[in-house]
Enzyme design. Structure first.
Site, PDB file in Angstrom:
ATOM      1  N   GLY A 276      -0.260   0.794  32.293  1.00  0.00           N
ATOM      2  CA  GLY A 276       0.954   1.847  32.434  1.00  0.00           C
ATOM      3  C   GLY A 276       1.522   1.997  33.894  1.00  0.00           C
ATOM      4  CB  SER A 277       2.773   4.976  35.486  1.00  0.00           C
ATOM      5  OG  SER A 277       3.525   5.382  34.536  1.00  0.00           O
ATOM      6  CB  THR A 278      -1.604   1.878  38.027  1.00  0.00           C
ATOM      7  OG1 THR A 278      -2.046   1.569  36.654  1.00  0.00           O
ATOM      8  CG2 THR A 278      -2.186   3.274  38.072  1.00  0.00           C
ATOM      9  CG  LEU A 279       1.850  -3.541  36.291  1.00  0.00           C
ATOM     10  CD1 LEU A 279       0.626  -4.116  36.245  1.00  0.00           C
ATOM     11  CD2 LEU A 279       2.489  -3.890  35.005  1.00  0.00           C
ATOM     12  CE  LYS A 280       6.573   3.619  35.651  1.00  0.00           C
ATOM     13  NZ  LYS A 280       6.546   4.995  35.581  1.00  0.00           N
TER      14      LYS A 280
END
Lengths: 559, 85
Positions: A276-280
């Site tokens: 999820g967003s931790t990859l952004k």
């Protein structure tokens, strides 16, 4: 009279002659059996130590009590006493001792030498005790996933015990000896095969931090009634794992059944999930690197939904309107990252994700490590490229995420991960340039100061990081269900990052599920403990000049 | 004849000496073996004590004792004084 004497002598001599010449070999071998003994020489299994030489695993002697059923003779009171000492029901004991077809049944394995001494003091014929070694793990539940454990024969079957089994286990020796009547060894009959002791293994893990992280996870998992929680703390400069824990855990010292429990998996390295967003930060820094955007580029995220192709509608939790790239990461806008990667070629984005270590092993060499999946860019359509930009349709382990963030802590260089204590400088691989890395670090700091992760703040220090709240795929297949994984990956202190910590809480059900609510507080707890224990200078407070001189006593006895 | 007698006596002496030395050897070897076994036991004892030490000095135990027996707590921010930057 003389005749009788002669006959008697003749009998005597013939018997002696018979034994001396005809039966010689048989009798000598019988005699040899009593005086010549083969002895196994025990090789000690090495210890496992933490980075400060604290004991994590060591072998200690235990006794195994066994019986030869056909030799056992005991009266009733002896039997009662034996059953009591063995903590065995009497009918179970009878059952075992009734197996007359074998001459070796175990009564109890691996018991304390003192207890075995009491059993042997009963002096029941046919019951024997044998010394062997058993592993003890003083780190208990908190350490279990890192250290692993051995089986009943002393071979490592999980964790470091398995990974370093060859190194830890030595080679048993052997000797053939002559014993006297009292059972003392008086001579060697052939060359001794000297045993080689196993070597000690020193891990990079810090027992104190491991305990702190386990406790913090326990608290969070219980508070949010979650399925489980995992955390991994690494040294940003060396890639050494300082703590790696999962809750719930198991106690490797207790019964074997706990070692078969479902909790033995070290989820930090053996479980993949959609980050999820931790990859952004990874996808955004790919765009920053090739200058398709700057942190201040304005992007229209419209009303909070955006259609990609025919099947996908990207949604944000709030309508954010026109915002900068920096704010996209701060507010974790899915639409924003979708727009950002529209300017990137699939091949470029794919190779950047690979450079960040996704889809590849971290170097930790932990048994059962998995790598997650990054589909090949040729399989990507516009939907895949969009979802990958905010961390869906791609999978990784928690430790891979932590490793990816070493890039931002080392001015653009990724470090290999290790579980063993390292000396000297660890050479990494450059992923992004210094400028991009520092820009991203500043953005990540703003996530904590102004964005989704106020709970990640650590008193007195500047902290940077990114939250993630990922929907879990429906276990029955097809789409996403109502369960979440809340995560946070971050580092401190920002002025010179020393620690990277990744936390994930699986399926939090009460008191919120956002990464910023469930995982960020865990981050703050563990990180402040690490900064305190390693005496990292505070970079987050402006110190006023002292108004008045004040005497400080470090110890009350100084007064 | 006389020489033979002397040699015979010498032979007897040496024979007894051989027996004696073998006996001494075995006695000492047995002693060595006992000591070697002792070494191993002491090693086991060391490990046991190390394990006990590790158990007694465990963070969990220290935390419990500090909080419950000694009524200790973490200092608040107001109580902290910064000595140098």
């Amino acid at each position: 009279m003389i005749l009788i004497l002669l006959i008697l002598f003749a009998t005597l001599f013939s018997r002696a002659f018979y034994l001396q010449s005809m039966q010689k070999e048989f009798l000598q071998s019988k005699g040899g059996d009593i005086s010549n003994r083969n002895e196994k020489l025990h090789a000690f299994r090495g210890k496992i130590l933490d980075r400060n030489n604290e004991l994590l695993a060591a072998s200690s002697p235990v006794e195994t009590v066994w019986a030869n059923p056909s030799d056992v003779i005991m009266n009733k009171s002896q039997k009662n006493r034996l059953a009591l000492l063995l903590k065995m029901r009497k009918d179970h004991l009878d059952e075992r001792l009734d197996k007359k077809d074998t001459n070796h049944v175990y009564l109890r394995r691996q018991i304390a030498p003192e207890l075995a001494g009491k059993i042997m003091a009963l002096k029941i014929p046919g019951i024997y005790s044998e010394k062997n070694y058993r592993r003890y793990y003083p780190g208990k539940e908190a350490m279990a996933h890192v250290v692993g454990f051995t089986n009943v024969d002393g071979d490592g079957i999980e964790g470091i015990e398995l990974q370093s089994n060859k190194f830890l286990s030595g080679e048993h020796g052997f000797r053939k000896v002559l014993k006297n009547r009292k059972g003392n060894v008086v001579d060697d009959l052939q060359d001794i095969q000297i045993p080689v002791d196993g070597k000690d293994v020193i891990l990079s893990v810090d027992k104190r931090l491991q305990y702190a992280s386990y406790k913090a996870l326990e608290k969070a998992v219980e508070k949010h009634a979650a399925l489980s929680g995992s955390a991994v703390l690494i040294d940003a400069k060396t890639g050494e794992v300082l703590a790696m824990s999962n809750y719930p855990s198991f106690n490797p010292n207790t019964s074997r059944s706990s070692q078969r429990s479902e909790y033995i998996k070290n989820r930090v390295v053996t479980d993949i999930f959609e980050p999820g967003s931790t990859l952004k930060p990874l996808t955004v820094s790919a765009a920053l690197k090739n200058n398709s955007v700057t942190p201040d580029t304005l992007i229209d995220t419209a009303k909070g939904f955006y259609r990609v192709g025919k099947r996908l509608t990207v949604r944000d939790t709030h309508a954010n309107g026109i915002i900068t790239v920096k704010e996209i990461v701060q507010k974790s806008s899915n639409i924003g990252t979708t727009h950002i990667v529209e300017g990137l070629q699939a091949k470029y984005l794919w190779s950047m994700l690979n450079d960040f270590g996704l889809g590849a092993k971290t170097g930790i060499e932990y048994p059962g490590e998995v790598t997650g999946k990054v589909h090949h860019y040729k399989e990507w359509g516009e939907i895949e490229r969009a979802t990958i930009s905010y961390g869906y349709g791609i999978s990784s382990t928690l430790i891979q995420l932590a490793q990816a963030y070493t890039v931002f802590a080392n001015e653009g260089v990724i470090k290999p991960i290790t579980l063993f204590k390292e000396e000297g400088i660890i050479i990494g691989k450059r992923v992004v340039d210094k400028k991009t890395s520092n820009e991203m670090l500043a953005i990540l700091e703003s996530v904590v100061t102004e964005g989704t992760a106020p709970y990640a703040q650590v008193n007195g220090y500047r902290v940077a990081g990114k939250t993630g709240t990922a929907k879990k795929p429906n276990p029955n297949g097809g789409g996403y269900g109502k369960n979440y994984i809340g995560s946070f990956v971050g580092m401190a202190p920002v002025s010179n990052p020393r620690f990277i910590l990744a936390v994930m809480i699986d399926e939090p059900t009460i008191d919120g599920y956002y990464g910023g609510v469930v995982a960020a507080p865990v981050f703050s707890t563990i990180m402040s403990e690490a900064l305190k224990l390693y005496s990292i200078p505070q970079d987050g407070i402006e110190f006023d000049a002292p108004k008045e001189q004040k005497m400080v006593y470090l110890n009350k006895y100084d007064e | 004849m006389r020489l033979n007698l002397i040699l015979f006596l010498v032979l007897i002496i040496f024979a007894l000496a051989t027996v004696n030395s073998e006996h001494q050897y075995r006695k000492k070897y047995s002693k060595l073996d006992v000591e070697n076994k002792n070494t191993l036991e002491l090693r086991d004892e060391t490990t046991k004590l190390q394990l006990e030490e590790s158990d007694k000095s465990g963070n969990e135990r220290i935390e419990q004792i500090a909080k419950k027996k000694l009524n200790m707590r973490n200092p608040t921010n107001e109580e902290k004084v910064l000595l140098s930057k």
